[in-house]
Design an enzyme around this catalytic site. Sequence first.
Site, PDB file in Angstrom:
ATOM      1  N   HIS A  17       0.842  -1.200   0.000  1.00  0.00           N
ATOM      2  CA  HIS A  17       0.000   0.000   0.000  1.00  0.00           C
ATOM      3  C   HIS A  17       0.880   1.255   0.000  1.00  0.00           C
ATOM      4  O   HIS A  17       0.598   2.229  -0.696  1.00  0.00           O
ATOM      5  CB  HIS A  17      -0.878   0.060   1.259  1.00  0.00           C
ATOM      6  CG  HIS A  17      -1.938  -0.993   1.352  1.00  0.00           C
ATOM      7  ND1 HIS A  17      -2.093  -1.802   2.450  1.00  0.00           N
ATOM      8  CD2 HIS A  17      -2.927  -1.357   0.484  1.00  0.00           C
ATOM      9  CE1 HIS A  17      -3.131  -2.611   2.270  1.00  0.00           C
ATOM     10  NE2 HIS A  17      -3.648  -2.371   1.092  1.00  0.00           N
ATOM     11  N   LYS A  41     -16.414  -7.143   5.974  1.00  0.00           N
ATOM     12  CA  LYS A  41     -15.198  -7.951   5.803  1.00  0.00           C
ATOM     13  C   LYS A  41     -14.637  -8.438   7.138  1.00  0.00           C
ATOM     14  O   LYS A  41     -13.580  -9.055   7.177  1.00  0.00           O
ATOM     15  CB  LYS A  41     -14.126  -7.126   5.085  1.00  0.00           C
ATOM     16  CG  LYS A  41     -14.361  -6.989   3.591  1.00  0.00           C
ATOM     17  CD  LYS A  41     -13.094  -6.474   2.934  1.00  0.00           C
ATOM     18  CE  LYS A  41     -13.164  -6.556   1.428  1.00  0.00           C
ATOM     19  NZ  LYS A  41     -11.902  -6.104   0.808  1.00  0.00           N
ATOM     20  N   ARG A  90      -1.694  -5.572  -8.459  1.00  0.00           N
ATOM     21  CA  ARG A  90      -0.546  -6.425  -8.169  1.00  0.00           C
ATOM     22  C   ARG A  90      -0.266  -7.404  -9.287  1.00  0.00           C
ATOM     23  O   ARG A  90       0.858  -7.666  -9.642  1.00  0.00           O
ATOM     24  CB  ARG A  90      -0.790  -7.227  -6.893  1.00  0.00           C
ATOM     25  CG  ARG A  90      -0.622  -6.413  -5.658  1.00  0.00           C
ATOM     26  CD  ARG A  90      -1.229  -7.093  -4.496  1.00  0.00           C
ATOM     27  NE  ARG A  90      -2.686  -7.021  -4.598  1.00  0.00           N
ATOM     28  CZ  ARG A  90      -3.513  -7.228  -3.602  1.00  0.00           C
ATOM     29  NH1 ARG A  90      -3.038  -7.566  -2.435  1.00  0.00           N
ATOM     30  NH2 ARG A  90      -4.804  -7.122  -3.754  1.00  0.00           N
ATOM     31  N   SER A 128      -2.840  -7.719   2.694  1.00  0.00           N
ATOM     32  CA  SER A 128      -3.125  -7.650   4.129  1.00  0.00           C
ATOM     33  C   SER A 128      -3.556  -9.030   4.630  1.00  0.00           C
ATOM     34  O   SER A 128      -3.203  -9.439   5.740  1.00  0.00           O
ATOM     35  CB  SER A 128      -4.249  -6.646   4.403  1.00  0.00           C
ATOM     36  OG  SER A 128      -3.886  -5.371   3.967  1.00  0.00           O
TER      37      SER A 128
HETATM   38  P1  ADP Z   1      -9.859  -3.475  -0.532  1.00  0.00           P
HETATM   39  O1  ADP Z   1     -10.553  -4.193   0.580  1.00  0.00           O
HETATM   40  O2  ADP Z   1     -10.569  -2.265  -1.034  1.00  0.00           O
HETATM   41  O3  ADP Z   1      -9.347  -4.346  -1.649  1.00  0.00           O
HETATM   42  P2  ADP Z   1      -7.157  -3.298   0.374  1.00  0.00           P
HETATM   43  O4  ADP Z   1      -6.677  -2.580   1.571  1.00  0.00           O
HETATM   44  O5  ADP Z   1      -7.011  -4.784   0.362  1.00  0.00           O
HETATM   45  O6  ADP Z   1      -8.628  -2.835   0.209  1.00  0.00           O
HETATM   46  O7  ADP Z   1      -6.459  -2.709  -0.919  1.00  0.00           O
HETATM   47  C1  ADP Z   1      -6.609  -1.374  -1.306  1.00  0.00           C
HETATM   48  C2  ADP Z   1      -5.981  -1.183  -2.674  1.00  0.00           C
HETATM   49  O8  ADP Z   1      -4.585  -1.417  -2.580  1.00  0.00           O
HETATM   50  C3  ADP Z   1      -6.486  -2.147  -3.754  1.00  0.00           C
HETATM   51  O9  ADP Z   1      -6.502  -1.469  -4.994  1.00  0.00           O
HETATM   52  C4  ADP Z   1      -5.450  -3.230  -3.762  1.00  0.00           C
HETATM   53  O10 ADP Z   1      -5.385  -3.859  -5.035  1.00  0.00           O
HETATM   54  C5  ADP Z   1      -4.196  -2.406  -3.491  1.00  0.00           C
HETATM   55  N1  ADP Z   1      -3.128  -3.204  -2.908  1.00  0.00           N
HETATM   56  C6  ADP Z   1      -3.178  -4.022  -1.851  1.00  0.00           C
HETATM   57  N2  ADP Z   1      -1.984  -4.611  -1.623  1.00  0.00           N
HETATM   58  C7  ADP Z   1      -1.157  -4.133  -2.582  1.00  0.00           C
HETATM   59  C8  ADP Z   1       0.210  -4.373  -2.918  1.00  0.00           C
HETATM   60  N3  ADP Z   1       0.965  -5.255  -2.269  1.00  0.00           N
HETATM   61  N4  ADP Z   1       0.717  -3.695  -3.953  1.00  0.00           N
HETATM   62  C9  ADP Z   1      -0.057  -2.843  -4.657  1.00  0.00           C
HETATM   63  N5  ADP Z   1      -1.333  -2.591  -4.424  1.00  0.00           N
HETATM   64  C10 ADP Z   1      -1.887  -3.220  -3.394  1.00  0.00           C
END
Ligand code: ADP
Length: 164
Positions: A17, A41, A90, A128
């Site tokens: 992130h 979630k 990703r 996450s």
């Molecule tokens: P959500 O529940 O909305 O998917 P996340 O916190 O899991 O929320 O992810 C928020 C955004 O960050 C999403 O667009 C996700 O694809 C991106 N994201 C999560 N992990 C990574 C990572 N390792 N590298 C790049 N983008 C990421």
Amino acid sequence: MRTVVYPGSFDPITNGHLDVVQRAAKMFDRVILAVARNEGKHPLFSLEERKRLALKAVSGLGNVAVETFEGLLVDYVIAHRACAVVRGLRAVSDFEFEFQLALMNRKLNENVETVFLMPKDSYSFLSSRLVKEVARLKGDVSPFVPPEVVEALRSRLSAPGRQD
Ligand code: ADP
């Protein structure tokens, strides 16, 4: 002034992130990292905890603000006069869901654009969900998350009586 919104659950914020937010902060004048309530979630951390961890993690980035939000993302984006939503991509596996989300948001409000940013390849496996899994199994998550998140995971998952 070009503002973008980077929404997500951030449960918890990871180095992946952070990689995305750093890239966005270079490209735009202001980035709002918007922590979504997402109770459906069943997050490990509360909304306020997720916000606090994200705030700490981005404290070195002067043009990044951290806020919480609930409700429709497009309404939030318009209310904050942002020009676009930032999402991280990703791998191909992210694409289908992100593509649907971007087009749905465009249907809801055609003025809201979505910008996809790719993290450094070494973060492309990071989520996450996996970080929480590794932490639950007492693996070392320090390469994947900021130090305060390592600490927060440790204390949350070692709480007496915790099942997960
Ligand atoms: P959500 O529940 O909305 O998917 P996340 O916190 O899991 O929320 O992810 C928020 C955004 O960050 C999403 O667009 C996700 O694809 C991106 N994201 C999560 N992990 C990574 C990572 N390792 N590298 C790049 N983008 C990421």
